[in-house]
Structures are given as C-alpha cells and as structure tokens.
Design a protein around this motif. Structure first.
Motif, mmCIF file in Angstrom:
data_model
loop_
_atom_site.group_PDB
_atom_site.id
_atom_site.type_symbol
_atom_site.label_atom_id
_atom_site.label_comp_id
_atom_site.label_asym_id
_atom_site.label_seq_id
_atom_site.Cartn_x
_atom_site.Cartn_y
_atom_site.Cartn_z
ATOM 1 N N SER A 76 0.706 -1.232 -0.145
ATOM 2 C CA SER A 76 -0.051 -0.055 -0.012
ATOM 3 C C SER A 76 0.962 1.176 -0.085
ATOM 4 C CB SER A 76 -1.040 -0.005 1.179
ATOM 5 O OG SER A 76 -0.126 0.193 2.409
ATOM 6 N N LYS A 130 -5.023 9.052 -9.212
ATOM 7 C CA LYS A 130 -4.813 7.745 -8.668
ATOM 8 C C LYS A 130 -5.412 7.653 -7.199
ATOM 9 C CE LYS A 130 -0.815 5.615 -8.091
ATOM 10 N NZ LYS A 130 0.470 5.117 -8.524
ATOM 11 N N GLN A 175 -6.221 5.480 -3.840
ATOM 12 C CA GLN A 175 -5.950 4.276 -2.905
ATOM 13 C C GLN A 175 -6.602 4.214 -2.038
ATOM 14 O OE1 GLN A 175 -1.909 2.498 -2.630
ATOM 15 N NE2 GLN A 175 -2.090 3.162 -0.463
ATOM 16 N N LEU A 195 -7.508 0.113 -5.543
ATOM 17 C CA LEU A 195 -6.515 0.869 -6.231
ATOM 18 C C LEU A 195 -7.257 1.380 -7.702
ATOM 19 C CD1 LEU A 195 -3.828 -1.434 -5.916
ATOM 20 C CD2 LEU A 195 -3.603 0.850 -5.160
#
Length: 337
Positions: free
Chosen positions: A230, A263, A265, A304
């Motif tokens: 992660s 992006k 997460q 993700l």
C-alpha cells in the motif's frame, strides 16, 4: 525466531572479492512466513544459505531459536541444522529411490530408528497429499508432486524453521498456488517459521506476513506485506509491485482525457465503502474510471483506482480533499484544472 545481525558474505573471484550479502540485519519472528524478494544477483539466495550455514558468513551472526549458529562447529552444528529444513527449486530427489525412501533418507541421516522412520514417512506423505505415491519413483511424478516430496523430506526431523529457495519457480501457476497453500497450512498447523526466497511478488502476496526487498546484497525495504504493497518506499519495490498491480493505460486514452487524472488508493475497510460514488454525488463532478481493482493482501482489501475527474476547479479540489478525509490516498497524475 531468526536473528540476523550485520551479516556479510564475500566471494573470491578471479577479479577480486565480490560481496553477495552486505551487512544485513533482520529479525524474523517465530511462526511467521517471511518473504525475501529481489532480482537475480540481489543476494537473497546467499543470505538464505547463510541462515543454516550452507554458506559460511564472512562476518556477522545468525541466531536461530536463541542459538548462535556462527559459533558452532562439527556435531553441534549438525544437530542444530536438523531443526532447519530446506526446500530447493529443483527438488534434488534421488532418482534411484522411491518417494518413501527419499523422505526416509533424511531420517536415516539423523540416525532415527527404522520403525520410527517408517511411521514418520507415512505421516509426512499423508500430510503433503502423497500417501498413495510412497512406492513410486521421482520420474513418475509431476513437478508439483516432486516438490511435495521435497517438503515432506524437509519436515522429516520436526524442524522449527523451513527455508524455501525459489521453491515454486519451476512450477506452473496452478501448481504454484497449491504448493503455497500447502506451505501456509504447514505454517499455521505446525507453527513453523518459513523463510521464502522469490522474485515473484504474487508469491509474497499470497502467503507472506512480512517481507524484505534486497538489491546489491543489501536490504533496502522491509515490513508488513500489506504496508509495503500500500505504501512502497523505494523505486525497486514499486517496480516489483507493478508486476502484480498494474496501472498501465494506453497513452492515446490518457491523451484524450480533458479533465484531471487521479490515482486513488483505499486501505482496509475503506476499500469496500462507496467513497468515489459519494464524492461524485456531493461535489458536482464527473468521474470516469480508467482502471480499477481491489486486491486482497493478508485478507485485507486494498482498493486501487485510476480515474478522470471533470468539473469546476474548486469542486475538483474539494472532491479530492473529501476523499482524503475519508481515508483515501490521492495522487494527481495529470492536472486538468
């Protein structure tokens, strides 16, 4: 527990000394599965062979279950090694002996009585799912079956530690998975500490609790597998992880995007929540998914996503702030604001 402190291993070559392991310090906890990852030549196999003194370290200490192996010689070292099983990439079975005889060979080397050995062989073959293969020869076995024999042999003398040197590299993906599940079962049921050398992050992701990444003989990153997946710190670790979790999107698609590309997460329980849906609804922005996945590492989800986000600049900024407030890690890849 395995404690490695300031360990180095040098090799003499025609051009001079080459350092295979460079001042490595690691602690591997009792009962865990610990992965050591690196490309060929990183020093991971040299480190593993030092753990049971198949390779004599140039300097440093190896302590297993409170016993410093680097201080032992002769019979004392031989007895200590009996508690350290080893599994190899290429099996190394004796072709002229049956499966049962291959497993019994480890017991004979430890000078176990014949009757005790016969019973132990049956127990081990049953454990690895080969009870019906006792009297066949290695040439009659598949690669996965040969590795199961190797595992049974490594467990013969009730070791507390199992060292695996690229134990699945010669196997196909389905067979690899079955061997990894067997190793995990052995680890959980027998509380055996397993050290697993590999260059495949899928292997680490499947069964390891903690891991270390090696490069040029050094450990450059270590920690919980979930934490490293992660939040990798080094470029090499990021490269390894990208082989498992890829964010490759064709460049023409990226070029066609007019909004910001981010992006996102999500860690842990947050990965299962509708954070992105809530964001789109609350902040008058439009989201377009380019790529997404939820990986399960140590049975914990890691979400993700790569997405294009469009809208007024202030709304986009507030949307990103909101996602971060809900526990997401957001990285702007292409700023369309």
């Amino acid at each position: 527990m395995i404690r490695i402190e300031n360990l180095s291993k040098d090799y003499k070559t025609k051009t001079g000394l080459v350092t295979g392991v460079d001042n490595v310090t690691l602690t591997i906890n009792e009962g865990e599965i610990f992965g050591i990852v690196g490309y060929s030549g990183a020093g991971k196999s040299s480190l593993l062979r030092c753990m049971n003194l198949l390779e004599q370290p140039t300097s440093g200490d190896i302590e297993v279950d409170g016993l410093n192996l680097t201080h032992l010689r002769g019979e004392k070292l031989r007895q200590a090694r009996l508690k350290i099983g080893m599994i190899f990439q290429h099996f190394y079975l004796i072709s002229q002996k049956t499966v049962g005889e291959n497993v019994a060979f480890a017991l004979k080397a430890a000078k176990r009585p014949k009757e005790e050995s016969a019973k132990r062989v049956d127990e081990l073959l049953d454990m690895v799912g080969l009870a019906d293969k006792k009297d066949v020869y290695p040439a009659q076995l598949s690669g996965g079956q040969k590795q199961r024999v190797g595992i049974a042999r490594a467990l013969a003398n009730n070791p507390s530690v199992l060292l695996c040197d690229e134990a699945t590299s010669a196997l196909d993906p389905n067979t690899t998975l079955s061997i990894l599940r067997l190793l995990k079962k052995i680890n959980r049921e027998l509380n055996i500490t397993i050290v697993l050398i590999t260059h495949e992050m899928n292997v680490v992701k499947e069964i390891c609790d903690r891991m270390a990444v090696m490069q040029d003989g050094k450990v450059i990153e270590e920690g919980e597998v979930y934490d490293i997946f992660s939040d990798p710190k080094t470029d090499l670790t990021k490269e390894f992880i990208s082989s498992v979790v890829s964010f490759d999107v064709p460049q023409p698609i990226l070029d066609a995007c007019t909004g910001s590309i981010i992006k996102v997460q999500f860690k842990g329980a947050v990965a299962g929540e509708g954070v992105i849906t809530d964001t789109v609804q609350h902040f008058d922005v439009k989201g377009n998914f380019l790529h997404g996945t939820i990986e399960y590492i140590q049975e914990k989800p890691l979400g993700l996503f790569l997405m294009e986000i469009e809208g007024q600049p202030d709304n986009i900024r507030r949307a990103i702030t909101y996602m971060e407030g809900r526990g997401a890690k957001v990285e702007v890849i292409q700023n369309g604001i």
